[in-house]
Design an enzyme around this catalytic site. Structure first.
Site, PDB file in Angstrom:
ATOM      1  N   LYS A 177       0.849  -1.194   0.000  1.00 25.51           N
ATOM      2  CA  LYS A 177       0.000   0.000   0.000  1.00 25.51           C
ATOM      3  C   LYS A 177       0.885   1.243   0.000  1.00 25.51           C
ATOM      4  CE  LYS A 177      -1.797   2.548   3.257  1.00 25.51           C
ATOM      5  NZ  LYS A 177      -1.726   3.904   2.627  1.00 25.51           N
ATOM      6  N   GLU A 253      11.369   1.799   9.469  1.00 24.09           N
ATOM      7  CA  GLU A 253      12.251   2.950   9.336  1.00 24.09           C
ATOM      8  C   GLU A 253      11.380   4.165   9.600  1.00 24.09           C
ATOM      9  OE1 GLU A 253      13.589   5.153   6.016  1.00 24.09           O
ATOM     10  OE2 GLU A 253      13.730   6.072   8.011  1.00 24.09           O
ATOM     11  N   CYS A 287      13.590  11.518   5.884  1.00 20.66           N
ATOM     12  CA  CYS A 287      13.751  11.094   7.285  1.00 20.66           C
ATOM     13  C   CYS A 287      15.177  11.346   7.770  1.00 20.66           C
ATOM     14  CB  CYS A 287      13.419   9.620   7.413  1.00 20.66           C
ATOM     15  SG  CYS A 287      14.335   8.615   6.238  1.00 20.66           S
ATOM     16  N   GLU A 389      10.118  15.941  15.678  1.00 22.68           N
ATOM     17  CA  GLU A 389      10.393  16.006  14.243  1.00 22.68           C
ATOM     18  C   GLU A 389       9.400  16.926  13.554  1.00 22.68           C
ATOM     19  OE1 GLU A 389       9.462  12.458  11.805  1.00 22.68           O
ATOM     20  OE2 GLU A 389      11.466  12.696  10.947  1.00 22.68           O
TER      21      GLU A 389
HETATM   22  O1  LIG Z   1      18.289   5.831   0.599  1.00 22.42           O
HETATM   23  C1  LIG Z   1      17.594   4.901   0.998  1.00 22.42           C
HETATM   24  O2  LIG Z   1      17.763   3.702   0.677  1.00 22.42           O
HETATM   25  C2  LIG Z   1      16.496   5.178   1.912  1.00 22.42           C
HETATM   26  O3  LIG Z   1      15.907   4.239   2.413  1.00 22.42           O
HETATM   27  C3  LIG Z   1      16.139   6.543   2.179  1.00 22.42           C
HETATM   28  C4  LIG Z   1      15.219   6.805   3.138  1.00 22.42           C
HETATM   29  C5  LIG Z   1      14.748   8.115   3.346  1.00 22.42           C
HETATM   30  C6  LIG Z   1      13.708   8.323   4.156  1.00 22.42           C
HETATM   31  O4  LIG Z   1      13.066   9.459   4.273  1.00 22.42           O
END
Ligand SMILES: O=C(O)C(=O)/C=C/C=C/O
Length: 485
Positions: A177, A253, A287, A389
């Site tokens: 999703k 993450e 992030c 954040e």
């Molecule tokens: O660069 C990446 O593989 C990744 O997972 C970036 C994540 C960014 C999140 O906001």
């Protein structure tokens, strides 16, 4: 631009949903697409299709299975302009960023995990046994099973494929999703999957929201074997509760409140440029972005002035204009959240060095979700704007005197995702990076990515690591076989 109809992709077929919701372009407020929200029954059908496709997909020789991933990567590149237009229409991000980061990484993720799946060694040990003979131990890995993928709106195709690629490479099937805010490139990927003949049910896309919609239907589904999610920490907690009854594995993450440490011996211009990029890239909606900057006192005033200049050089233009270096936030709803922090900062006593509000253009961009890049100073470390954040183009800059103080300041957070250290003394660079309580520490760089490295964070920033061999730990289940020789 014509209004697209974005449908669900279930068992290899595109299906209407039970209702549609509108997707607006955040750069000008125009209707981009009508998105078909999947029903619970449709999510159930997607999970059933994935379960049915799993045995044959897992049994494919790894080279045959990963040939499909190379074909998906080729398909993204073949339809590069479609993916670029879709991503920009959904997010308003500048064409420069989307064409160099988002879409290329969509293809790169599939190629990286195809290569990893083909070349990864199998863990094994020869064990000496008391009878003077030996035993062979080896970890035989099988796919986790049917994986639920819930991906965010900030780097839509990049983060969608960052999860789908390893899941498929290691023999899992997927019910995915995409964020309801950015549904377009996930739907295009489903079109490419159909074009390359990916077996029906291996990859399913359902559209919708979280609560009482596709997100909840996936995370609470008894026949889902695990969930990989990127997004806000609070949503991560909700998903953990949803999978708890079935004790399902999760790979998260989540958020961050990332620090940049600038030492007086840093390459000043490189540090200014690097910190500006880490604060304002993608309108601060990564992030990994820096929201807390700590600068050693002797260069503090000079650094604040230099970063102010960088912020005020940003071109808040139209997404398709190559001169644009900062687009809008992803939605008016998100802009309201960021604006609430701009107001809070002033209440908490911040000095607004630059920005702090909404720009006016006198054209269609005024219907967009643009916001001024903002720099604060003068807040106490206890301020909510220092602890929470914001996820926008804002940062706070504070001075420090000693290395120990800088490390303490950077680590004084419940998050633990990323940090950047700027110093020409690499002994110090290694030492300080190792002292950061984060999953990713950059020295004299930022968002420099090798896809074989462990990616993820600790604390409120998430659970587990994905990337390279680390994705094995989530997307496969090892059986350790011990054979007496
Ligand atoms: O660069 C990446 O593989 C990744 O997972 C970036 C994540 C960014 C999140 O906001």
């Amino acid at each position: 631009m014509s209004v697209k109809s974005l449908r669900n992709f279930i068992g290899g077929r595109f299906e209407d949903g039970i209702r549609t919701f509108d997707k607006l372009n955040p750069a000008n407020g125009e209707l981009v697409a009508r998105v078909h929200e999947a029903s619970r029954d449709q999510v159930n059908a997607a999970v059933a299709a994935a379960r049915q496709a799993l045995p044959a997909w897992a049994a494919l020789p790894v080279n045959q299975r990963t040939d499909y991933l190379y074909a998906l990567a080729d398909g993204i590149e073949r339809r590069f302009d479609d993916f670029l237009a879709a991503e920009i229409g959904d997010t308003g991000k500048p064409v420069g960023w989307a064409s160099q980061i988002d879409i290329p990484r969509g293809a790169a993720n599939f190629r990286a995990f195809a290569e990893i799946a083909r070349t990864l060694d199998m863990e094994s040990f020869m064990t000496d046994t008391p009878d003077g003979r030996q035993a062979l131990n080896y970890a035989y890995r099988k796919p986790l099973g049917v994986v639920g993928v819930i991906s965010p709106w900030n780097l839509p195709l990049l983060l969608f494929t960052w999860k789908v690629a390893p899941a498929l490479a290691f023999g899992n099937t997927v019910v995915a999703k995409p964020s309801e805010v950015t549904p377009s490139t996930a739907t295009l990927l489903a079109e490419v999957a159909a074009e390359v003949g990916l077996p029906a049910g291996v990859f399913n896309v359902v559209h919708g929201f979280g609560p009482n919609s596709a997100g909840e239907f996936i995370t609470t589904h008894p026949d889902i074997d695990g969930i990989t999610f990127t997004g806000e920490s609070a949503t991560g907690s909700t998903i953990m509760k949803a999978v708890a009854p079935g004790v399902k594995p999760v790979s998260f993450e989540l958020g961050g409140k990332n620090a940049a440490l600038v030492f007086e011996d840093a390459d000043f211009d490189a540090a200014v440029a690097g910190v500006a990029r880490s604060v304002f890239a993608n309108c601060g909606q990564v992030c990994l972005c820096t929201e807390r900057v700590y600068v050693q006192r002797p260069i503090y005033d000079r650094f604040v002035a230099a970063l102010k200049l960088e912020a005020e050089k940003l071109v808040l233009g139209r997404p398709m204009d190559s001169a644009t270096t900062m687009g809008p936030l992803v939605s008016h709803e998100h802009r309201e959240k960021v604006l609430s922090y701009l107001r809070l900062a002033v209440e908490e006593g911040a000095t607004v060095v630059t920005g702090g509000g909404v720009p006016t253009f006198g054209d269609e961009r005024d219907q967009g979700a643009y916001i001024q890049p903002t720099i604060w100073t003068g807040l106490p470390e206890t301020a909510r704007c220092i602890k929470e954040e914001v996820f926008g183009p804002v940062c706070h800059i504070a001075p420090f005197d000693t290395e120990e103080e800088a490390i303490r300041l950077a680590n004084d957070t419940h998050y633990g995702l990323a940090a950047a250290v700027w110093t020409t003394n690499l002994t110090r660079g290694h030492r300080v990076a190792q002292a950061m309580q984060v999953g990713l520490a950059w020295v004299n760089c930022w968002f420099l990515r090798d896809l074989r490295t462990p990616f993820g964070g600790s604390g409120l920033s998430g659970i587990g690591r994905e990337g390279g061999r680390h994705s094995l730990h989530f997307y496969t289940e090892p059986t350790n076989v011990c054979v007496k020789l």
